[in-house]
Write an enzyme that holds these catalytic residues in place. Structure first.
Site: not given
Ligand code: DOR
Ligand code: ZN
Length: 348
Positions: A14, A16-17, A42, A102, A139, A177, A222, A250
Protein backbone atom coordinates in the site's frame (compact mmCIF):
# COMPACT_ATOMS: atom_id res chain seq x y z
CA UNK A 1 30.24 -6.93 15.88
CA UNK A 2 27.01 -5.29 14.75
CA UNK A 3 23.99 -7.47 14.29
CA UNK A 4 22.92 -8.03 10.74
CA UNK A 5 19.51 -9.11 9.57
CA UNK A 6 19.18 -10.64 6.09
CA UNK A 7 15.88 -11.78 4.66
CA UNK A 8 13.84 -12.03 1.46
CA UNK A 9 13.40 -8.60 -0.13
CA UNK A 10 10.03 -7.22 1.03
CA UNK A 11 7.13 -5.65 -0.87
CA UNK A 12 4.97 -2.70 0.09
CA UNK A 13 1.29 -3.58 -0.37
CA UNK A 14 0.00 0.00 0.00
CA UNK A 15 1.90 3.01 -1.27
CA UNK A 16 1.28 6.57 -2.49
CA UNK A 17 3.89 7.64 -5.00
CA UNK A 18 2.21 10.77 -6.40
CA UNK A 19 3.43 11.84 -9.85
CA UNK A 20 5.90 14.02 -11.76
CA UNK A 21 8.76 15.67 -9.89
CA UNK A 22 7.27 14.83 -6.48
CA UNK A 23 7.31 11.14 -7.38
CA UNK A 24 10.87 11.42 -8.62
CA UNK A 25 11.94 12.59 -5.16
CA UNK A 26 10.32 9.77 -3.17
CA UNK A 27 10.55 6.79 -5.52
CA UNK A 28 14.18 5.86 -4.68
CA UNK A 29 13.33 5.53 -0.96
CA UNK A 30 10.87 2.78 -1.81
CA UNK A 31 12.77 1.13 -4.64
CA UNK A 32 15.92 0.76 -2.53
CA UNK A 33 13.98 -1.24 0.07
CA UNK A 34 11.13 -3.02 -1.71
CA UNK A 35 10.95 -5.16 -4.83
CA UNK A 36 7.32 -4.32 -5.58
CA UNK A 37 4.63 -1.98 -4.33
CA UNK A 38 0.89 -1.67 -4.76
CA UNK A 39 0.52 1.84 -6.12
CA UNK A 40 -2.50 3.78 -4.91
CA UNK A 41 -4.56 5.40 -7.68
CA UNK A 42 -5.62 8.59 -5.86
CA UNK A 43 -3.88 10.99 -8.19
CA UNK A 44 -5.59 14.16 -9.30
CA UNK A 45 -7.39 13.17 -11.52
CA UNK A 46 -7.56 9.57 -10.25
CA UNK A 47 -6.38 6.51 -12.16
CA UNK A 48 -9.71 5.09 -13.30
CA UNK A 49 -8.86 3.21 -16.50
CA UNK A 50 -6.41 0.50 -17.45
CA UNK A 51 -4.92 2.86 -20.03
CA UNK A 52 -4.26 5.45 -17.30
CA UNK A 53 -2.76 2.77 -15.06
CA UNK A 54 -0.45 1.66 -17.89
CA UNK A 55 0.65 5.25 -18.53
CA UNK A 56 1.24 5.86 -14.81
CA UNK A 57 3.23 2.63 -14.58
CA UNK A 58 5.41 3.75 -17.47
CA UNK A 59 6.02 7.12 -15.76
CA UNK A 60 7.04 5.33 -12.56
CA UNK A 61 9.47 3.06 -14.38
CA UNK A 62 11.02 5.94 -16.26
CA UNK A 63 11.41 7.95 -13.03
CA UNK A 64 13.58 5.24 -11.47
CA UNK A 65 17.20 6.29 -11.17
CA UNK A 66 19.54 4.23 -13.30
CA UNK A 67 20.99 2.23 -10.42
CA UNK A 68 17.49 1.04 -9.44
CA UNK A 69 16.16 0.41 -12.94
CA UNK A 70 14.89 -3.14 -13.34
CA UNK A 71 14.87 -3.64 -9.58
CA UNK A 72 11.38 -2.34 -8.81
CA UNK A 73 7.98 -3.44 -10.08
CA UNK A 74 4.98 -1.13 -9.59
CA UNK A 75 1.78 -3.13 -9.11
CA UNK A 76 -1.04 -0.96 -10.39
CA UNK A 77 -4.55 -0.38 -9.09
CA UNK A 78 -7.68 1.28 -10.43
CA UNK A 79 -9.72 3.82 -8.50
CA UNK A 80 -13.30 2.57 -8.21
CA UNK A 81 -15.97 5.17 -8.98
CA UNK A 82 -19.75 5.04 -9.27
CA UNK A 83 -19.28 4.70 -13.01
CA UNK A 84 -16.47 2.13 -13.32
CA UNK A 85 -17.76 -0.46 -15.79
CA UNK A 86 -17.46 -4.26 -15.71
CA UNK A 87 -15.70 -3.99 -19.08
CA UNK A 88 -13.02 -1.85 -17.48
CA UNK A 89 -12.44 -4.61 -14.94
CA UNK A 90 -12.06 -7.14 -17.77
CA UNK A 91 -9.55 -4.88 -19.49
CA UNK A 92 -7.67 -4.42 -16.22
CA UNK A 93 -7.47 -8.15 -15.62
CA UNK A 94 -6.40 -8.87 -19.19
CA UNK A 95 -3.67 -6.22 -19.02
CA UNK A 96 -1.71 -8.20 -16.43
CA UNK A 97 -0.47 -4.97 -14.87
CA UNK A 98 -3.48 -4.10 -12.70
CA UNK A 99 -3.53 -6.17 -9.53
CA UNK A 100 -6.48 -4.70 -7.66
CA UNK A 101 -9.19 -2.05 -7.48
CA UNK A 102 -9.37 0.50 -4.67
CA UNK A 103 -12.57 1.57 -2.97
CA UNK A 104 -12.53 4.99 -1.33
CA UNK A 105 -15.86 5.95 0.16
CA UNK A 106 -16.34 9.46 -1.32
CA UNK A 107 -14.94 12.06 1.05
CA UNK A 108 -13.14 9.57 3.33
CA UNK A 109 -9.62 10.88 2.75
CA UNK A 110 -7.12 12.71 0.55
CA UNK A 111 -8.29 12.86 -3.09
CA UNK A 112 -11.31 10.69 -2.46
CA UNK A 113 -13.96 13.05 -3.81
CA UNK A 114 -14.31 10.91 -6.94
CA UNK A 115 -14.85 7.82 -4.76
CA UNK A 116 -17.92 5.69 -4.38
CA UNK A 117 -21.04 7.50 -3.13
CA UNK A 118 -23.19 4.37 -2.94
CA UNK A 119 -21.82 0.87 -3.22
CA UNK A 120 -25.12 -0.28 -4.79
CA UNK A 121 -24.05 1.63 -7.89
CA UNK A 122 -21.05 -0.70 -8.25
CA UNK A 123 -23.02 -3.98 -8.20
CA UNK A 124 -22.19 -5.15 -11.72
CA UNK A 125 -18.58 -4.05 -11.47
CA UNK A 126 -18.04 -5.81 -8.16
CA UNK A 127 -19.68 -8.92 -9.60
CA UNK A 128 -17.13 -8.84 -12.43
CA UNK A 129 -14.29 -8.46 -9.94
CA UNK A 130 -15.62 -11.44 -8.05
CA UNK A 131 -15.85 -13.46 -11.27
CA UNK A 132 -12.34 -12.56 -12.45
CA UNK A 133 -10.81 -12.74 -8.95
CA UNK A 134 -9.69 -9.12 -8.96
CA UNK A 135 -9.16 -8.15 -5.30
CA UNK A 136 -10.94 -5.13 -3.84
CA UNK A 137 -8.82 -2.91 -1.58
CA UNK A 138 -10.90 -0.91 0.88
CA UNK A 139 -10.28 2.32 2.69
CA UNK A 140 -12.31 1.10 5.63
CA UNK A 141 -13.96 4.16 7.08
CA UNK A 142 -17.53 5.41 6.95
CA UNK A 143 -17.96 9.07 6.11
CA UNK A 144 -21.17 9.69 8.06
CA UNK A 145 -20.46 12.95 9.91
CA UNK A 146 -22.53 11.66 12.83
CA UNK A 147 -19.93 8.94 13.46
CA UNK A 148 -17.04 9.89 15.72
CA UNK A 149 -13.83 9.97 13.69
CA UNK A 150 -12.17 7.45 16.02
CA UNK A 151 -15.04 4.99 15.36
CA UNK A 152 -15.19 5.27 11.59
CA UNK A 153 -13.34 2.01 10.98
CA UNK A 154 -15.44 0.05 13.45
CA UNK A 155 -18.65 1.30 11.82
CA UNK A 156 -17.30 0.47 8.37
CA UNK A 157 -17.11 -3.20 9.34
CA UNK A 158 -20.78 -3.42 10.27
CA UNK A 159 -22.28 -1.03 7.80
CA UNK A 160 -20.26 -1.73 4.65
CA UNK A 161 -17.85 -4.63 4.90
CA UNK A 162 -20.13 -7.34 6.26
CA UNK A 163 -22.90 -6.63 3.71
CA UNK A 164 -20.29 -6.47 0.92
CA UNK A 165 -18.81 -9.85 1.83
CA UNK A 166 -22.28 -11.36 2.04
CA UNK A 167 -23.35 -9.94 -1.30
CA UNK A 168 -20.17 -11.13 -3.07
CA UNK A 169 -19.12 -14.37 -1.39
CA UNK A 170 -16.23 -14.93 -3.82
CA UNK A 171 -14.77 -11.43 -3.76
CA UNK A 172 -11.36 -11.17 -2.13
CA UNK A 173 -10.78 -8.08 -0.05
CA UNK A 174 -7.81 -6.32 1.51
CA UNK A 175 -8.81 -4.19 4.48
CA UNK A 176 -6.19 -1.46 4.10
CA UNK A 177 -4.19 0.19 6.88
CA UNK A 178 -6.21 -1.26 9.73
CA UNK A 179 -6.03 0.66 12.99
CA UNK A 180 -8.31 -1.05 15.48
CA UNK A 181 -8.62 -4.18 17.55
CA UNK A 182 -12.08 -4.66 15.99
CA UNK A 183 -10.55 -4.79 12.49
CA UNK A 184 -7.94 -7.29 13.66
CA UNK A 185 -10.61 -9.53 15.17
CA UNK A 186 -12.81 -9.23 12.11
CA UNK A 187 -10.08 -10.26 9.68
CA UNK A 188 -9.10 -13.16 11.92
CA UNK A 189 -12.71 -14.35 12.07
CA UNK A 190 -13.42 -14.40 8.31
CA UNK A 191 -11.69 -17.36 6.73
CA UNK A 192 -9.26 -16.88 3.84
CA UNK A 193 -10.83 -14.28 1.57
CA UNK A 194 -9.95 -11.18 3.55
CA UNK A 195 -6.53 -9.86 4.49
CA UNK A 196 -5.25 -6.62 6.00
CA UNK A 197 -2.30 -4.31 5.60
CA UNK A 198 -0.71 -2.58 8.58
CA UNK A 199 1.39 0.58 8.45
CA UNK A 200 4.57 1.21 10.43
CA UNK A 201 3.11 4.38 11.91
CA UNK A 202 0.03 2.63 13.29
CA UNK A 203 2.35 0.04 14.85
CA UNK A 204 4.55 2.71 16.46
CA UNK A 205 2.24 5.54 17.47
CA UNK A 206 -1.01 5.98 19.33
CA UNK A 207 -3.24 9.03 19.24
CA UNK A 208 -1.27 10.82 21.94
CA UNK A 209 1.31 11.42 19.22
CA UNK A 210 -1.11 13.85 17.61
CA UNK A 211 -1.45 16.14 20.58
CA UNK A 212 1.43 15.88 23.02
CA UNK A 213 3.85 18.81 22.92
CA UNK A 214 1.40 20.78 20.76
CA UNK A 215 -0.58 19.78 17.69
CA UNK A 216 1.54 17.48 15.51
CA UNK A 217 0.39 17.78 11.90
CA UNK A 218 3.01 15.33 10.65
CA UNK A 219 1.33 12.59 12.67
CA UNK A 220 -2.02 13.24 11.06
CA UNK A 221 -3.14 10.50 8.72
CA UNK A 222 -6.32 8.64 7.86
CA UNK A 223 -7.48 6.47 9.41
CA UNK A 224 -6.39 8.63 12.32
CA UNK A 225 -4.10 7.17 15.02
CA UNK A 226 -6.02 5.32 17.72
CA UNK A 227 -5.75 4.44 21.43
CA UNK A 228 -2.86 2.39 22.81
CA UNK A 229 -4.97 -0.79 23.16
CA UNK A 230 -5.52 -0.72 19.41
CA UNK A 231 -1.83 -0.18 18.66
CA UNK A 232 -1.03 -3.15 20.87
CA UNK A 233 -3.56 -5.33 19.06
CA UNK A 234 -1.91 -4.40 15.75
CA UNK A 235 1.58 -5.24 17.03
CA UNK A 236 0.37 -8.56 18.43
CA UNK A 237 -1.22 -9.69 15.19
CA UNK A 238 1.50 -8.32 12.86
CA UNK A 239 4.17 -10.20 14.80
CA UNK A 240 2.06 -13.35 15.30
CA UNK A 241 2.79 -15.02 11.96
CA UNK A 242 -0.88 -14.86 10.89
CA UNK A 243 -0.79 -15.23 7.10
CA UNK A 244 -3.48 -12.66 6.33
CA UNK A 245 -1.76 -9.64 7.81
CA UNK A 246 1.04 -8.01 5.86
CA UNK A 247 3.12 -4.91 5.30
CA UNK A 248 1.63 -1.82 3.67
CA UNK A 249 3.35 1.45 4.54
CA UNK A 250 0.66 3.84 3.30
CA UNK A 251 3.58 6.22 2.95
CA UNK A 252 1.76 9.36 1.77
CA UNK A 253 3.96 12.40 1.12
CA UNK A 254 2.59 15.94 1.13
CA UNK A 255 4.54 19.17 0.74
CA UNK A 256 5.33 20.87 4.03
CA UNK A 257 2.91 23.73 3.41
CA UNK A 258 -0.02 21.35 2.88
CA UNK A 259 0.65 19.69 6.25
CA UNK A 260 1.44 22.79 8.30
CA UNK A 261 -1.69 24.60 7.30
CA UNK A 262 -5.04 25.72 8.68
CA UNK A 263 -6.54 22.71 6.90
CA UNK A 264 -3.72 20.21 6.92
CA UNK A 265 -3.68 17.16 4.66
CA UNK A 266 -3.76 13.60 5.99
CA UNK A 267 -0.70 11.50 5.25
CA UNK A 268 2.53 10.37 6.89
CA UNK A 269 5.73 9.89 4.93
CA UNK A 270 7.60 6.78 6.08
CA UNK A 271 9.26 5.42 2.94
CA UNK A 272 12.69 6.87 3.91
CA UNK A 273 13.01 4.29 6.72
CA UNK A 274 10.05 2.00 6.16
CA UNK A 275 11.53 -1.44 6.63
CA UNK A 276 13.79 -0.10 9.40
CA UNK A 277 10.72 1.10 11.34
CA UNK A 278 9.06 -2.29 10.99
CA UNK A 279 12.28 -3.99 12.13
CA UNK A 280 12.27 -1.82 15.23
CA UNK A 281 8.67 -2.77 16.04
CA UNK A 282 9.33 -6.48 15.59
CA UNK A 283 12.53 -6.27 17.62
CA UNK A 284 10.76 -4.53 20.51
CA UNK A 285 8.09 -7.23 20.45
CA UNK A 286 10.84 -9.88 20.59
CA UNK A 287 9.60 -11.19 17.24
CA UNK A 288 12.30 -10.31 14.71
CA UNK A 289 12.02 -13.88 13.46
CA UNK A 290 8.50 -13.05 12.17
CA UNK A 291 9.49 -9.98 10.18
CA UNK A 292 10.27 -11.81 6.95
CA UNK A 293 6.89 -13.54 6.78
CA UNK A 294 5.01 -10.29 7.44
CA UNK A 295 7.10 -8.19 5.07
CA UNK A 296 7.96 -10.64 2.31
CA UNK A 297 5.71 -13.74 2.27
CA UNK A 298 2.12 -13.04 3.33
CA UNK A 299 1.48 -10.32 0.75
CA UNK A 300 2.49 -12.22 -2.39
CA UNK A 301 0.82 -15.36 -1.07
CA UNK A 302 -2.51 -13.52 -0.73
CA UNK A 303 -2.19 -11.76 -4.09
CA UNK A 304 -1.18 -15.02 -5.79
CA UNK A 305 2.19 -13.64 -6.90
CA UNK A 306 5.59 -15.30 -6.53
CA UNK A 307 7.65 -14.45 -3.48
CA UNK A 308 10.77 -12.40 -4.21
CA UNK A 309 14.02 -14.23 -4.58
CA UNK A 310 16.38 -11.34 -3.81
CA UNK A 311 17.52 -10.42 -0.31
CA UNK A 312 17.75 -7.31 1.80
CA UNK A 313 20.10 -6.70 4.72
CA UNK A 314 19.74 -4.37 7.68
CA UNK A 315 22.46 -3.71 10.21
CA UNK A 316 21.65 -2.92 13.80
CA UNK A 317 23.10 0.56 14.00
CA UNK A 318 21.59 3.88 14.79
CA UNK A 319 21.35 6.62 12.16
CA UNK A 320 19.72 10.00 12.07
CA UNK A 321 16.66 10.69 9.96
CA UNK A 322 16.96 14.00 8.08
CA UNK A 323 14.93 16.98 9.29
CA UNK A 324 13.45 17.37 5.83
CA UNK A 325 13.57 15.82 2.38
CA UNK A 326 13.53 17.51 -1.03
CA UNK A 327 10.12 16.94 -2.61
CA UNK A 328 9.70 18.05 -6.20
CA UNK A 329 11.04 21.52 -5.45
CA UNK A 330 9.16 21.61 -2.13
CA UNK A 331 9.98 20.23 1.31
CA UNK A 332 8.69 17.06 2.91
CA UNK A 333 8.90 16.26 6.62
CA UNK A 334 9.62 12.57 7.09
CA UNK A 335 8.32 10.49 9.98
CA UNK A 336 10.56 10.90 13.04
CA UNK A 337 12.39 13.83 11.40
CA UNK A 338 15.71 14.53 13.11
CA UNK A 339 15.33 11.44 15.31
CA UNK A 340 17.24 8.17 15.41
CA UNK A 341 16.30 4.77 14.04
CA UNK A 342 18.03 1.62 15.24
CA UNK A 343 18.29 -0.34 11.98
CA UNK A 344 20.11 0.70 8.83
CA UNK A 345 19.65 -0.45 5.26
CA UNK A 346 22.76 -2.07 3.79
CA UNK A 347 22.89 -1.24 0.11
CA UNK A 348 23.54 -3.84 -2.50
O1 DOR B 1 -3.37 9.54 5.52
C1 DOR B 1 -3.69 9.25 4.39
N1 DOR B 1 -3.12 9.81 3.29
N2 DOR B 1 -4.66 8.36 4.22
C2 DOR B 1 -5.18 8.09 3.02
O2 DOR B 1 -6.07 7.29 2.95
C3 DOR B 1 -4.72 8.82 1.82
C4 DOR B 1 -3.36 9.31 1.99
C5 DOR B 1 -2.92 10.31 0.93
O3 DOR B 1 -3.13 10.06 -0.25
O4 DOR B 1 -2.34 11.34 1.30
ZN1 ZN C 1 -3.34 5.09 1.49
Amino acid sequence: MTNKLTFTRPDDWHLHLRDGRAMQSVLPDIARRFARAIIMPNLKPPVVTTAQAAAYRARILSALPQELAGRFEPLMTLYLTDTTTPEEISRAKASGIVQAVKLYPAGATTHSDAGVTDIARCEATLAMMEKLDMPLLVHGEVVDPAVDIFDREKFFIDRMLIPLLQRFPGLRVVFEHITTKEAVEFVQAVPNRIAATITAHHLMLNRNALFIGGLQPHHYCLPVLKREIHRQALVTVATSGHARFFLGTDSAPHPLGDKESACGCAGIYSAHAAIEFYAEVFERAGKLDQLEAFASFHGPDFYGLPRNTGKISLSQESWQIPEEIEFGGDKLIPLRAGGQVGWKLMEG
